[in-house]
Design a protein around this motif. Structure first.
Motif, PDB file in Angstrom:
ATOM      1  N   GLY A  12      15.969  25.930  28.603  1.00 51.60           N
ATOM      2  CA  GLY A  12      17.382  26.338  28.649  1.00 51.60           C
ATOM      3  C   GLY A  12      18.018  26.299  27.272  1.00 51.60           C
ATOM      4  N   LYS A  15      21.671  28.730  25.224  1.00 47.38           N
ATOM      5  CA  LYS A  15      23.127  28.533  25.200  1.00 47.38           C
ATOM      6  C   LYS A  15      23.492  27.062  25.353  1.00 47.38           C
ATOM      7  CE  LYS A  15      23.718  32.025  28.234  1.00 47.38           C
ATOM      8  NZ  LYS A  15      23.619  32.567  29.335  1.00 47.38           N
ATOM      9  N   GLY A  18      21.588  23.174  25.142  1.00 49.76           N
ATOM     10  CA  GLY A  18      20.222  23.527  24.724  1.00 49.76           C
ATOM     11  C   GLY A  18      20.219  24.247  23.383  1.00 49.76           C
ATOM     12  N   ASP A  38      17.926  33.820  29.903  1.00 50.75           N
ATOM     13  CA  ASP A  38      18.779  34.795  29.228  1.00 50.75           C
ATOM     14  C   ASP A  38      18.046  35.329  27.992  1.00 50.75           C
ATOM     15  OD1 ASP A  38      20.730  36.252  27.887  1.00 50.75           O
ATOM     16  OD2 ASP A  38      22.338  34.961  28.639  1.00 50.75           O
ATOM     17  N   ASP A  62      11.443  31.032  33.442  1.00 47.85           N
ATOM     18  CA  ASP A  62      12.306  30.340  34.404  1.00 47.85           C
ATOM     19  C   ASP A  62      11.656  28.980  34.686  1.00 47.85           C
ATOM     20  OD1 ASP A  62      13.545  29.405  36.710  1.00 47.85           O
ATOM     21  OD2 ASP A  62      13.707  31.399  37.615  1.00 47.85           O
ATOM     22  N   VAL A  63      12.398  27.890  34.483  1.00 43.87           N
ATOM     23  CA  VAL A  63      11.798  26.561  34.699  1.00 43.87           C
ATOM     24  C   VAL A  63      11.396  26.325  36.156  1.00 43.87           C
ATOM     25  CG1 VAL A  63      12.836  25.282  32.771  1.00 43.87           C
ATOM     26  CG2 VAL A  63      14.088  25.479  34.934  1.00 43.87           C
ATOM     27  N   ASN A  89      16.250  20.438  29.432  1.00 38.36           N
ATOM     28  CA  ASN A  89      17.696  20.650  29.367  1.00 38.36           C
ATOM     29  C   ASN A  89      18.212  21.637  30.412  1.00 38.36           C
ATOM     30  OD1 ASN A  89      20.437  21.002  27.901  1.00 38.36           O
ATOM     31  ND2 ASN A  89      19.559  23.061  27.922  1.00 38.36           N
ATOM     32  N   ALA A  90      17.406  22.652  30.772  1.00 33.83           N
ATOM     33  CA  ALA A  90      17.907  23.696  31.681  1.00 33.83           C
ATOM     34  C   ALA A  90      18.453  23.056  32.949  1.00 33.83           C
ATOM     35  CB  ALA A  90      16.782  24.676  32.027  1.00 33.83           C
ATOM     36  N   ILE A 139      17.738  15.747  29.841  1.00 37.06           N
ATOM     37  CA  ILE A 139      19.197  15.835  29.850  1.00 37.06           C
ATOM     38  C   ILE A 139      19.666  15.593  31.276  1.00 37.06           C
ATOM     39  CG2 ILE A 139      21.231  17.211  29.305  1.00 37.06           C
ATOM     40  CD1 ILE A 139      19.461  16.452  26.850  1.00 37.06           C
ATOM     41  N   CYS A 140      20.273  14.447  31.442  1.00 36.46           N
ATOM     42  CA  CYS A 140      20.753  14.022  32.757  1.00 36.46           C
ATOM     43  C   CYS A 140      22.246  14.334  32.822  1.00 36.46           C
ATOM     44  CB  CYS A 140      20.398  12.542  32.887  1.00 36.46           C
ATOM     45  SG  CYS A 140      20.722  11.871  34.490  1.00 36.46           S
ATOM     46  N   SER A 141      23.062  13.401  33.232  1.00 33.86           N
ATOM     47  CA  SER A 141      24.512  13.637  33.318  1.00 33.86           C
ATOM     48  C   SER A 141      25.197  12.336  33.692  1.00 33.86           C
ATOM     49  CB  SER A 141      24.797  14.680  34.405  1.00 33.86           C
ATOM     50  OG  SER A 141      26.171  14.752  34.676  1.00 33.86           O
ATOM     51  N   LYS A 158      20.470  14.551  39.439  1.00 30.82           N
ATOM     52  CA  LYS A 158      20.552  13.862  38.152  1.00 30.82           C
ATOM     53  C   LYS A 158      20.133  12.388  38.287  1.00 30.82           C
ATOM     54  CE  LYS A 158      21.747  17.303  35.483  1.00 30.82           C
ATOM     55  NZ  LYS A 158      20.814  17.826  34.483  1.00 30.82           N
ATOM     56  N   GLY A 185      28.904  13.548  29.310  1.00 28.63           N
ATOM     57  CA  GLY A 185      30.081  13.622  30.191  1.00 28.63           C
ATOM     58  C   GLY A 185      30.535  15.072  30.194  1.00 28.63           C
ATOM     59  N   ASP A 190      29.527  26.958  28.625  1.00 27.94           N
ATOM     60  CA  ASP A 190      29.891  27.924  29.675  1.00 27.94           C
ATOM     61  C   ASP A 190      29.953  27.257  31.044  1.00 27.94           C
ATOM     62  OD1 ASP A 190      29.944  29.836  27.772  1.00 27.94           O
ATOM     63  OD2 ASP A 190      28.087  30.855  28.383  1.00 27.94           O
ATOM     64  N   LEU A 191      28.965  26.348  31.282  1.00 33.40           N
ATOM     65  CA  LEU A 191      28.881  25.663  32.579  1.00 33.40           C
ATOM     66  C   LEU A 191      30.195  24.920  32.857  1.00 33.40           C
ATOM     67  CD1 LEU A 191      26.417  25.195  34.552  1.00 33.40           C
ATOM     68  CD2 LEU A 191      26.121  22.990  33.439  1.00 33.40           C
TER      69      LEU A 191
HETATM   70  P1  NAP Z   1      24.775  26.233  30.098  1.00 34.19           P
HETATM   71  O1  NAP Z   1      25.826  26.427  29.058  1.00 34.19           O
HETATM   72  O2  NAP Z   1      24.894  26.962  31.388  1.00 34.19           O
HETATM   73  O3  NAP Z   1      23.354  26.544  29.412  1.00 34.19           O
HETATM   74  C1  NAP Z   1      22.171  26.358  30.149  1.00 34.19           C
HETATM   75  C2  NAP Z   1      21.148  27.389  29.718  1.00 34.19           C
HETATM   76  O4  NAP Z   1      20.015  27.229  30.604  1.00 34.19           O
HETATM   77  C3  NAP Z   1      21.655  28.819  29.900  1.00 34.19           C
HETATM   78  O5  NAP Z   1      21.203  29.649  28.847  1.00 34.19           O
HETATM   79  C4  NAP Z   1      21.033  29.216  31.228  1.00 34.19           C
HETATM   80  O6  NAP Z   1      20.877  30.618  31.364  1.00 34.19           O
HETATM   81  C5  NAP Z   1      19.709  28.500  31.160  1.00 34.19           C
HETATM   82  N1  NAP Z   1      19.072  28.369  32.462  1.00 34.19           N
HETATM   83  C6  NAP Z   1      19.677  28.232  33.673  1.00 34.19           C
HETATM   84  N2  NAP Z   1      18.764  28.202  34.654  1.00 34.19           N
HETATM   85  C7  NAP Z   1      17.556  28.314  34.043  1.00 34.19           C
HETATM   86  C8  NAP Z   1      16.225  28.378  34.532  1.00 34.19           C
HETATM   87  N3  NAP Z   1      15.972  28.340  35.838  1.00 34.19           N
HETATM   88  N4  NAP Z   1      15.213  28.476  33.642  1.00 34.19           N
HETATM   89  C9  NAP Z   1      15.462  28.559  32.315  1.00 34.19           C
HETATM   90  N5  NAP Z   1      16.700  28.527  31.797  1.00 34.19           N
HETATM   91  C10 NAP Z   1      17.739  28.414  32.654  1.00 34.19           C
HETATM   92  O7  NAP Z   1      24.642  24.680  30.491  1.00 34.19           O
HETATM   93  P2  NAP Z   1      24.982  23.361  29.642  1.00 34.19           P
HETATM   94  O8  NAP Z   1      26.375  22.971  29.939  1.00 34.19           O
HETATM   95  O9  NAP Z   1      24.568  23.534  28.237  1.00 34.19           O
HETATM   96  O10 NAP Z   1      24.037  22.308  30.398  1.00 34.19           O
HETATM   97  C11 NAP Z   1      22.763  21.970  29.915  1.00 34.19           C
HETATM   98  C12 NAP Z   1      22.281  20.714  30.635  1.00 34.19           C
HETATM   99  O11 NAP Z   1      23.215  19.660  30.434  1.00 34.19           O
HETATM  100  C13 NAP Z   1      22.154  20.874  32.149  1.00 34.19           C
HETATM  101  O12 NAP Z   1      21.027  20.160  32.600  1.00 34.19           O
HETATM  102  C14 NAP Z   1      23.416  20.220  32.688  1.00 34.19           C
HETATM  103  O13 NAP Z   1      23.262  19.726  33.994  1.00 34.19           O
HETATM  104  C15 NAP Z   1      23.594  19.106  31.676  1.00 34.19           C
HETATM  105  N6  NAP Z   1      24.965  18.610  31.578  1.00 34.19           N
HETATM  106  C16 NAP Z   1      25.960  19.399  31.095  1.00 34.19           C
HETATM  107  C17 NAP Z   1      27.240  18.876  30.978  1.00 34.19           C
HETATM  108  C18 NAP Z   1      28.385  19.660  30.430  1.00 34.19           C
HETATM  109  O14 NAP Z   1      29.517  19.152  30.436  1.00 34.19           O
HETATM  110  N7  NAP Z   1      28.188  20.859  29.948  1.00 34.19           N
HETATM  111  C19 NAP Z   1      27.488  17.574  31.375  1.00 34.19           C
HETATM  112  C20 NAP Z   1      26.449  16.791  31.865  1.00 34.19           C
HETATM  113  C21 NAP Z   1      25.184  17.320  31.945  1.00 34.19           C
HETATM  114  P3  NAP Z   1      22.024  31.439  32.174  1.00 34.19           P
HETATM  115  O15 NAP Z   1      23.327  31.157  31.477  1.00 34.19           O
HETATM  116  O16 NAP Z   1      21.589  32.861  32.075  1.00 34.19           O
HETATM  117  O17 NAP Z   1      22.044  30.898  33.577  1.00 34.19           O
END
Ligand code: NAP
Length: 252
Positions: A12, A15, A18, A38, A62-63, A89-90, A139-141, A158, A185, A190-191
């Motif tokens: 992942g 974006k 990651g 992506d 795709d993971v 990370n994905a 990468i947990c949460s 998680k 946190g 984007d998420l």
């Molecule tokens: P993100 O901005 O959505 O980026 C995740 C990337 O992973 C995107 O490029 C996405 O592609 C890709 N992806 C999604 N599903 C996939 C798959 N099946 N195989 C390969 N790649 C895939 O997410 P993020 O916020 O950086 O989150 C990254 C990690 O951190 C995740 O595990 C999330 O649970 C964790 N996390 C995030 C936050 C936060 O506040 N952002 C907090 C705690 C934990 P698409 O965009 O095309 O789907």
């Protein structure tokens, strides 16, 4: 250069967090390979970093598919040599209803947010065991310990990632392989933007509870990941690093 002579594999990586991990690891001298679904953004990032002399490779995968993961892994090993560090990370969010969620939706979700921790270990551990060296960062949460209403079953996935981190850390320690978790946190990706924008007032409420007064940046997570991948953390294993600006210390 904390990661000179290392080959770091990131899932992942196109974006968000990651992408920041890919950028930081490359800046610290690693050869970095990453996968994502992506393709356009992944290829653009790899081209941008390669143009500045960094050794970076992107493969679409795709993971959730072991076949795709294995094929991508073999391609990047052929290009950069054995993987010395893995970052799982994905991930995606889940806001399911426990009654209407289907079996397939459940399986599809855990296939992205939990199972790849095992699948990447299956691929990376043989060479790491042989080398008697390696670092895996999951990468947990904050949701691994505390969750919110409406996130079913994200907290379960998680929490499982934390459990897998401990299993792997204990079993692989004898091979001098370290396994750690990083639990962000609120980090501005984007998420998070999608979640915060889904309801009027949610972003303001989220900001107001942050002990540091702000939501974190992906680069602030990446720096901790780089530390755990590096030889600066040789006695750190089985741990969970909160990168949440203190949110996990706050009582409602
Ligand atoms: P993100 O901005 O959505 O980026 C995740 C990337 O992973 C995107 O490029 C996405 O592609 C890709 N992806 C999604 N599903 C996939 C798959 N099946 N195989 C390969 N790649 C895939 O997410 P993020 O916020 O950086 O989150 C990254 C990690 O951190 C995740 O595990 C999330 O649970 C964790 N996390 C995030 C936050 C936060 O506040 N952002 C907090 C705690 C934990 P698409 O965009 O095309 O789907």
């Amino acid at each position: 250069m904390k990661l000179a002579n290392k080959h770091i594999f990131v899932t992942g990586g196109a974006k968000g967090i990651g992408e920041a991990i890919v950028r930081d690891a490359a800046a610290e001298g690693a050869k970095v390979s990453f996968i994502d679904i992506d393709v356009a953004v992944g290829e653009k990032l790899a081209a941008e970093l390669s143009a500045t002399g960094k050794q970076v490779a992107f493969v679409k995968a795709d993971v959730a598919s072991f076949e795709q993961l294995k094929s991508a892994f073999e391609q990047v090993v052929a290009k950069f040599g054995d993987v010395t560090g893995v970052v799982n990370n994905a991930g995606v969010n889940s806001h399911a209803d426990p009654v209407t969620m289907t079996d397939k939706q459940w399986d599809d979700f855990f296939a992205i947010d939990m199972k790849p921790v095992w699948l990447t270990a299956k691929l990376a551990l043989p060479a790491m065991r042989k080398a008697k060296s390696g670092s895996i960062v999951n990468i947990c949460s904050i949701h691994g310990r505390l969750t919110y209403p409406g996130f079913f079953p994200y907290g379960a996935a998680k929490s499982a990632v934390l459990g897998l981190t401990r299993n792997l850390a204990l079993d692989e320690g004898k091979h001098e392989i370290r396994v750690n978790a990083v639990s962000p946190g609120y980090i501005l990706t984007d998420l998070t933007k999608n979640y915060l924008n889904a309801e009027v007032g949610r972003a303001e409420r989220a900001n107001s509870i942050q002990p540091l007064g702000r939501i974190g940046q992906p680069s602030e997570v990446a720096k901790v990941v780089t530390f755990l991948l590096s030889d600066k953390s040789t006695y750190v294993s089985g741990s969970d690093w909160a990168v949440d600006g203190g949110l996990g210390a706050r009582s409602a």
